[in-house]
Design an enzyme around this catalytic site. Structure first.
Site, PDB file in Angstrom:
ATOM      1  N   ASP A   1       5.661   7.814  -1.925  1.00  0.00           N
ATOM      2  CA  ASP A   1       4.479   7.688  -2.773  1.00  0.00           C
ATOM      3  C   ASP A   1       3.547   6.552  -2.372  1.00  0.00           C
ATOM      4  OD1 ASP A   1       6.691   5.938  -3.779  1.00  0.00           O
ATOM      5  OD2 ASP A   1       5.128   5.250  -5.136  1.00  0.00           O
TER       6      ASP A   1
ATOM      7  N   THR B   1      10.068  -1.756  -3.186  1.00  0.00           N
ATOM      8  CA  THR B   1       8.629  -1.600  -3.032  1.00  0.00           C
ATOM      9  C   THR B   1       7.947  -2.715  -3.812  1.00  0.00           C
ATOM     10  OG1 THR B   1       8.748   0.797  -2.793  1.00  0.00           O
ATOM     11  CG2 THR B   1       6.679  -0.102  -3.605  1.00  0.00           C
TER      12      THR B   1
ATOM     13  N   VAL C   1       7.381   9.735   4.509  1.00  0.00           N
ATOM     14  CA  VAL C   1       6.410   8.982   3.727  1.00  0.00           C
ATOM     15  C   VAL C   1       6.612   9.334   2.262  1.00  0.00           C
ATOM     16  CG1 VAL C   1       3.968   8.579   3.259  1.00  0.00           C
ATOM     17  CG2 VAL C   1       4.743   8.935   5.615  1.00  0.00           C
TER      18      VAL C   1
END
Length: 295
Positions: free
Chosen positions: A197, A166, A195
């Site tokens: 955070d 990420t 999905v």
């Protein structure tokens, strides 16, 4: 206000042979965002510019190079928040958008806050964002890992053991405006529609000009449970420094939900903070007072 920019390219057990590529990604993102800031641009433009560079980097799990779903596809999530007015925009499970952070920016500037899947892509088309062939997001490394996983030859031993690249950025401009932005391809071999955070306000990102901003990375389900980005910013309100707030938030992540990950942040004075409890996190910052450093 002093200009400041901090970026990350994931917190996990980054292999030795991938460290240089992660650090290069951070340097390139810092250069892009800093160029915007020093040219008098906004924190919103700077954060977006930095994250676009990270999304376009095939070494990372955001945009091109993202991990694959259980179906062998790529689904992308992104979100960003403007601390001046607390507006945010987010998208999730998009497949035909090269840079989901750009789409999230369009959502922020609309009457909406969060769009998903086909609806998000329809919105993108209406706002002139070109579609790509989803196969353009798949790199050989991830295709190979997917085939190994399908054969049962790839063991994901722990939440921090496999790519959690990420990416994110937090920027402060000359007017003291703060923006936090985060983007991801998610977790490897996730079910379609999963999905974590990243696109959730307060979880993957949060910004408030009065306090600061944060962008997170790591095990998304755990990060969401403790609303990690907002938790970190709240510690600033209690008087913690940016570095203390980052460390305290990661401690909450570990103690309350046994989570692994990390975060980057700026406070309202442009001071940096960063913390992680994974073996490694790729991150870097540049400020007028401290210069540039990449880790």
């Amino acid at each position: 206000m002093p200009l400041a920019l901090i970026v990350h390219a994931g917190a996990w057990n980054i292999p030795d042979n991938e460290v240089d590529a992660h650090l290069a990604g951070c340097r390139n993102a810092l250069a892009a965002g800093w160029r915007v800031l020093t040219d008098g641009g906004s924190a919103l433009d700077a954060a977006q510019a930095a994250v676009v560079v990270l999304e376009d980097d095939p070494a990372l799990d955001a945009g091109v190079g993202s991990v694959l779903t259980a179906d062998g596809t790529v689904e992308l999530d992104a979100g960003l928040m403007r601390g001046a007015d607390l507006k945010f925009g987010a998208v999730a499970t998009v497949r035909r958008i090269r840079n989901p952070i750009v789409l999230a920016r369009h959502v922020l500037e609309s009457e909406h806050v969060f769009l998903t899947g086909d609806g998000a892509e329809r919105f993108a088309h209406e706002h002139g964002i070109a579609f790509i062939d989803p196969k353009e997001l798949i790199v050989e490394r991830e295709a190979r890992n997917y085939e190994r996983w399908k054969r049962g030859a790839l063991n994901l031993a722990g939440a921090g053991d496999y790519a959690s690249d990420t990416v994110g950025a937090v920027a402060m401009d000359a007017q003291g405006r703060i923006v936090a932005a985060t983007s991801t391809g998610g977790t490897p071999f996730k079910p379609i529609g999963r999905v974590g955070d990243v696109p959730l306000i307060g979880c993957g990102y949060y910004a408030d000009d009065l306090l600061g901003g944060a962008s997170t990375t790591g095990h998304g389900e755990a990060i969401a449970r403790v609303v990690l980005a907002k938790t970190a910013v709240d510690f600033l309100q209690e008087g913690a420094t940016a570095q203390e707030a980052a460390q305290m938030a990661v401690t909450v992540l570990a103690k309350r939900v046994n989570g692994v990950g990390g975060l980057i942040m700026l406070d309202a004075e442009g001071r940096v903070g960063f913390a992680f409890n994974t073996p490694r996190m790729a991150y870097g910052y540049i400020t007028e007072e401290m210069g540039e450093r990449v880790f």
